[in-house]
Scaffold this active site. Structure first.
Site, mmCIF file in Angstrom:
data_model
loop_
_atom_site.group_PDB
_atom_site.id
_atom_site.type_symbol
_atom_site.label_atom_id
_atom_site.label_comp_id
_atom_site.label_asym_id
_atom_site.label_seq_id
_atom_site.Cartn_x
_atom_site.Cartn_y
_atom_site.Cartn_z
ATOM 1 N N ARG A 241 22.111 21.140 -24.792
ATOM 2 C CA ARG A 241 20.778 21.008 -23.682
ATOM 3 C C ARG A 241 21.411 21.315 -22.300
ATOM 4 O O ARG A 241 22.453 20.563 -21.886
ATOM 5 C CB ARG A 241 20.773 19.401 -24.014
ATOM 6 C CG ARG A 241 19.444 18.913 -23.262
ATOM 7 C CD ARG A 241 19.519 17.433 -23.087
ATOM 8 N NE ARG A 241 20.469 17.067 -22.107
ATOM 9 C CZ ARG A 241 20.893 15.595 -21.968
ATOM 10 N NH1 ARG A 241 20.584 14.802 -22.899
ATOM 11 N NH2 ARG A 241 21.742 15.346 -21.193
ATOM 12 N N HIS A 245 18.583 14.662 -19.712
ATOM 13 C CA HIS A 245 17.461 14.468 -20.831
ATOM 14 C C HIS A 245 16.136 14.842 -20.266
ATOM 15 O O HIS A 245 15.441 15.465 -21.047
ATOM 16 C CB HIS A 245 17.858 13.048 -21.075
ATOM 17 C CG HIS A 245 16.724 12.529 -22.123
ATOM 18 N ND1 HIS A 245 16.564 12.919 -23.380
ATOM 19 C CD2 HIS A 245 15.675 11.856 -21.768
ATOM 20 C CE1 HIS A 245 15.679 12.447 -24.051
ATOM 21 N NE2 HIS A 245 15.022 11.540 -23.145
ATOM 22 N N TYR A 253 27.255 13.242 -16.527
ATOM 23 C CA TYR A 253 28.196 12.888 -17.563
ATOM 24 C C TYR A 253 28.636 14.193 -18.630
ATOM 25 O O TYR A 253 29.201 13.802 -19.429
ATOM 26 C CB TYR A 253 27.497 11.819 -18.722
ATOM 27 C CG TYR A 253 26.159 12.098 -18.821
ATOM 28 C CD1 TYR A 253 25.897 12.807 -19.859
ATOM 29 C CD2 TYR A 253 25.033 11.637 -18.327
ATOM 30 C CE1 TYR A 253 24.335 13.204 -20.334
ATOM 31 C CE2 TYR A 253 24.002 11.699 -18.714
ATOM 32 C CZ TYR A 253 23.537 12.698 -19.440
ATOM 33 O OH TYR A 253 22.179 13.029 -19.703
#
Ligand code: TPP
Ligand code: MG
Length: 322
Positions: A241, A245, A253
């Site tokens: 990814r 998100h 992170y």
């Protein structure tokens, strides 16, 4: 399996570029305050959504997830309708009911709308596959799930039933290493999600999720097996990814070195280099495809922005509320 023709290779390239261009347009709209709703980037996933959906026949059914816009496009959903949806317009797939990349089902195109409650698309697609089987139709239902979704109980229940009844069902596991901020190693004690397939008596394959031809070939094999009555398959596509998100998530992170490493494996850059080096196309032809995709996305944004919001008098139609 027959080797891909030049035309097919250029189609794969076109769909990946269209998907990336859509993604960049969506992110840019949101950053300018012109976007609405959930903005989940699928940057880095294009080879998975495009390579897998390219393996389906028109009569098959697909139930994509939030990072599978390429699959929606391949089924015939136009960028105009997707941007219309994102902007909450009447012309959007959900007619302004869900300004998101959720709620984009269109059964006339063989698309079951994404069910937000992960991994709910899995049992629903299995129901579709079972109906095909019971009617003796040579059709296939394909759906997607993430690494995070693969730790839910329903994941196991669905695959158990799919294996038991030998449903014409193909599951693409998009292992992009993160579920929101949780790395896959914090979610499961195994390296390969595909290893679990054996527990359900079905074939499990691992594929390089940044290699569009590899994804396509693995999916063709699974789809043909299902179509011929050979039952379900699981394909784990390993990818990354490349954004947070959703747009609000800066993904601090995620180690920068990891992103830099995957940036070098970008599925579109890689495919472009392959097409050039094997002589399938020259740079001018590829630039022309990029230009065509850019025009299509530009047109879709203009069209969606100029389109009307739903008429408030129709607010109660097309929704379900007990
Ligand atoms: C049952 C359920 N719990 C939580 C959520 C909120 N949520 C949406 S996407 C997501 C992470 C999913 O991660 P993964 O399955 O790896 O897919 P990815 O977003 O990486 O593509 C979460 C927690 C949800 N949609 N459904
Ligand atoms: Mg994930």
């Amino acid at each position: 399996m027959a080797a891909l023709t030049t035309e097919q290779k250029l189609e794969l390239y076109y769909w990946m570029v269209l998907t990336r261009t859509f993604d960049e347009g969506m992110v840019s709209l949101w950053k300018q305050g012109r976007g609405l709703g959930g903005t989940f980037s699928e940057r880095g996933h294009e080879a998975v959504s495009v390579g897998s959906a390219y393996a389906l026949a028109p009569e098959d059914i697909i139930a994509p997830m939030h990072r599978d816009i390429g699959a929606y496009f391949l089924r015939g959903l136009t960028p105009r309708r997707v941007f219309g949806n994102l902007l909450g317009k009447e012309v959007g797939v959900s007619r302004g009911r869900d300004a998101n990349i959720h709620g984009m089902g269109d059964l006339s195109l063989g698309i079951v709308g994404y069910i937000s409650h992960i991994p709910m698309s899995m049992p629903i697609a299995l129901g579709v596959a079972m109906s095909m089987k019971l009617r003796n139709e040579p059709r296939v239902a394909m759906t997607y799930v993430g690494d995070g979704g693969s730790t839910a109980g329903l994941w196991h229940e669905t695959l158990n039933m799919a294996g038991l009844y030998q449903a014409p069902y193909v599951l693409i596991v998009e292992n992009n290493q993160y579920a929101y901020s949780t790395h896959v190693s914090q979610q499961m004690p195994i390296e390969n999600i595909a290893d679990r397939a054996a527990g359900y008596g079905i074939p499990g394959a691992i594929v390089d999720g940044n290699d569009v031809e590899a994804v396509y070939e693995a999916t063709v094999e699974a789809v043909e097996r299902a179509r011929q009555g050979g039952g379900p398959s699981l394909i784990e596509a390993k990818t990354m990814r490349m954004m947070g998100h959703a747009i609000h998530d800066g993904a601090e992170y995620v180690p920068r070195e990891l992103l830099a490493e995957w940036e070098k494996k970008d599925p579109i850059d890689r495919y472009e280099a392959k097409l050039l080096s094997e002589g399938t196309a020259d740079q001018d032809e590829l630039n022309e495809i990029r230009h065509r995709a850019a025009l299509e996305i530009e047109d879709a944004i203009e069209f969606a922005e100029a389109s009307p919001l739903p008429d408030p008098d129709t607010v109660e139609s097309g929704i379900y509320a007990p």
